[in-house]
Design an enzyme around this catalytic site. Structure first.
Site, PDB file in Angstrom:
ATOM      1  N   ASP A 165     -12.891   5.146   1.651  1.00 17.95           N
ATOM      2  CA  ASP A 165     -11.437   5.205   1.806  1.00 17.95           C
ATOM      3  C   ASP A 165     -10.961   6.655   1.781  1.00 17.95           C
ATOM      4  OD1 ASP A 165      -8.720   4.945   1.736  1.00 17.95           O
ATOM      5  OD2 ASP A 165      -8.626   3.661  -0.028  1.00 17.95           O
ATOM      6  N   ASP A 218       0.881  -1.170   0.000  1.00 17.73           N
ATOM      7  CA  ASP A 218       0.000   0.000   0.000  1.00 17.73           C
ATOM      8  C   ASP A 218       0.914   1.214   0.000  1.00 17.73           C
ATOM      9  OD1 ASP A 218      -1.731   2.085   0.478  1.00 17.73           O
ATOM     10  OD2 ASP A 218      -2.259   1.470   2.507  1.00 17.73           O
ATOM     11  N   LYS A 237       2.696  11.320  -3.593  1.00 16.96           N
ATOM     12  CA  LYS A 237       1.662  10.574  -4.311  1.00 16.96           C
ATOM     13  C   LYS A 237       0.653  11.514  -4.981  1.00 16.96           C
ATOM     14  CE  LYS A 237      -1.734   6.900  -3.352  1.00 16.96           C
ATOM     15  NZ  LYS A 237      -2.160   5.942  -2.315  1.00 16.96           N
ATOM     16  N   GLU A 280      -7.273   0.600  -4.206  1.00 15.87           N
ATOM     17  CA  GLU A 280      -7.203   0.495  -2.747  1.00 15.87           C
ATOM     18  C   GLU A 280      -8.517   0.019  -2.111  1.00 15.87           C
ATOM     19  OE1 GLU A 280      -5.781   4.393  -1.871  1.00 15.87           O
ATOM     20  OE2 GLU A 280      -3.778   3.969  -2.640  1.00 15.87           O
TER      21      GLU A 280
END
Length: 590
Positions: free
Chosen positions: A169, A8, A70, A147
């Protein structure tokens, strides 16, 4: 065979897992922690730090410390450090490299392959950039999975009975909502939605800006350009945010944060949960639309959900959980560890790919994921013609026949688009390529087959083939697409905002194509079969055609008035009725 680890790669923290004796195990880093800060730093003496060591020195070295990289994956962003420009892929690779080394030390064997997770709303360029980061780090990335899907995989192994769940999420930098159906050995993603620029970083920023404004108000000192002070305030804001998830108030203490004319400033202030909720209200409101979109696309009412799973550290924020309950009427479940479940799902997928699922028994499930945005090509009039709709299960392939728009056209340009708007200019162009050496023919005769292939990673390949000559060209969408976070965030929102306007504009552009085609068809039919018509009939058709051409010659179909547009519609129908006999003769001969 060496272990395939699941990673992850998070905005704030990263985590690793693998399958061991039929169970998912989190891999600790070299410091013994289960998560690793996604932070990179370069020291003055040229040393490179990654993880906790980089995070610890951020206050004293803010200009050469990089966090939340990211958020700019898949863009042309670069960070200049020590006279060298680093891309997001290179910086992310440094994090992956540390994770790889830590995993090898823990497992006692070399790690060569990995499954890496990305936000469900990552576009093609961002997914490709993530794969490139893995390759730079010396990892063969066997699969990119979303994810929320990974979290559902971790949840579904222990809860395989038939049910529909929402995975909410909210991570450090991105937000995804997926509706997933579990049952009969299948985990199927029904829909996904989200916001690629909403996460814990934004909540931190809200609180940090408040602290800065309070310092300015109380001490008449502006610290907005003091990088070291700002880094301390950011860390204090993040700490306060975390504490307010379990407490109703917390104290922010920042000794010697600055100096005023009266001497050193030692800040100490109480932040209540109520104040935090008020400061971040707009951010919480931003979670509503993606939840509603995901439910609508899955054709489900909130009452039809069996459970809501929380993923990502920021999903712990109480007011966020309250908003979920307000929108759905369901109290979200806390059965999964939001910091670890995504890595666990990636580890399970790695186990499946390596064959370790034999030890997992009934845990062997089929995973069906989806693409987040519609894929189209640009056609005549600037229309985006969809080939694969958003929320289509992948891997998938779809072909459609197109033709030329001009007589004796020998090449066409294929413009590959991603987004929900009906016009090409309002979507993101992923790439363009030309199909040349098309067999010469009249407009509308050539048959050009365009095929979209999307692999299990969500990476797109497009090909075009002239069926007459057999000539073919193709493109794999690479990193150059540079679709920004804002672009993809706007794609769905703008589609809803401008839905009625877009529908009208598309109708007019399609109608314009129909008008041009009708004129060509009538002219061709008269040339081919005019001698077989009675003179009066032929004369009537020619007069009607001439009037119609004159009426439409200088019309801008996109901007003309509704009255003018309706007049052309009536005239078009009149020409079709008048020329019906000669058009029918031509069709019968074909």
């Amino acid at each position: 065979m060496s272990k395939i680890i699941g990673i992850d790669l998070g905005t704030t923290n990263s985590c690793m897992a693998f399958i061991e004796n039929g169970k998912t195990t989190i891999i600790p880093n070299s410091e013994g922690a289960k998560t690793t800060p996604s932070v990179i730093a370069f020291t003055k003496d040229g040393q490179r730090l990654v993880g906790e060591s980089a995070r610890r020195q951020a206050v004293t070295n803010p200009t050469q410390t990089i966090a939340s990289i990211k958020r700019v994956m898949g863009t042309n962003y670069t960070k200049r450090i020590n006279q060298k420009d680093y891309t997001p892929q290179e910086l992310s690779a440094m994090i992956l490299q540390k994770l790889k080394i830590d995993a090898q030390n823990y497992l006692g064997e070399e790690v060569k392959q990995a499954v890496i997770t990305v936000p469900a709303y990552f576009n093609d360029a961002q997914r490709q950039a993530t794969k490139d980061a893995g390759r730079i780090a010396g990892l063969e990335v066997l699969r990119i999975i979303n994810e929320p899907t990974a979290a559902a995989l971790a949840y579904g192994l222990e809860n395989s009975y038939g049910q529909k769940i929402m995975v909410f999420d909210l991570g450090g930098g991105t937000f995804d909502v997926s509706i997933i159906e579990i049952g009969n050995g299948v985990i199927e993603v029904l829909s996904t939605s989200g916001d690629n620029h909403l996460g814990g970083d934004d909540f931190n920023e809200c609180l940090a800006q408040y602290i800065l404004s309070e310092i300015k108000r109380m001490y008449q000192v502006d610290l907005s350009n003091d990088l070291m002070a700002k880094q301390r305030i950011n860390e204090a804001a993040e700490k306060a945010k975390i504490e307010l998830s379990s407490m109703t108030s917390t104290i922010v203490s920042l000794p010697f944060i600055a100096t005023s004319s009266a001497g050193p400033i030692n800040l100490e202030m109480t932040i209540t949960r109520e104040l935090f909720n008020r400061l971040t209200q707009k951010l919480v409101e931003q979670t509503i639309l993606p939840m509603q979109n995901a439910l609508n696309d899955a054709r489900l009412l909130p009452a039809e959900l069996d459970k809501i799973i929380l993923v990502g550290g920021s999903s712990r924020i109480p007011v966020v959980q309250e908003k979920i309950k307000e929108v759905t009427g369901i109290i979200p479940s806390k059965s999964l560890n939001p910091d670890e479940c995504v890595a666990m799902g990636a580890g399970i997928q790695g186990g499946k790919l390596s064959g370790d699922v034999s030890a997992m028994g009934s845990y062997d499930v089929l995973l069906l994921d989806v693409i987040p945005l519609t894929l189209s090509i640009e056609t005549v009039g600037g229309v985006a013609t969809p080939l694969i709709d958003r929320n289509t299960t992948i891997p998938t392939s779809h072909s459609q026949i197109f033709t030329t728009s001009s007589n004796f056209q020998t090449q066409v340009e294929i413009n590959v688009l991603q987004g929900e708007r009906p016009l090409a200019k309002d979507n993101k162009s992923l790439g363009k390529f030309k199909l040349k050496k098309i067999k010469r023919a009249m407009r509308g005769v050539p048959q050009i087959e365009v095929t979209f292939d999307i692999d299990a990673n969500g990476i797109v390949s497009v090909s075009a083939k002239d069926l007459a000559s057999g000539n073919m060209q193709s493109i794999t969408i690479e990193n150059g697409s540079h679709m920004s976070d804002d672009d993809i965030e706007r794609a769905i929102h703008e589609a809803q905002q401008f839905a009625s306007q877009d529908a009208l504009l598309k109708e007019r552009l399609v109608f314009k194509n129909e008008v041009e085609s009708l004129i060509m068809q009538v002219e061709g039919a008269l040339s081919q079969n005019g001698k077989q018509l009675e003179k009066t009939v032929k004369s009537q058709i020619k007069d009607e055609l001439s009037s119609f051409k004159k009426l439409t010659k200088k019309v801008n179909f996109e901007t003309c008035s509704d009255e003018e547009f309706e007049n052309i519609k009536v005239a078009k129908q009149r020409l079709e009725d008048t020329a019906g006999i000669v058009l029918t003769m031509s069709q019968n001969q074909m």
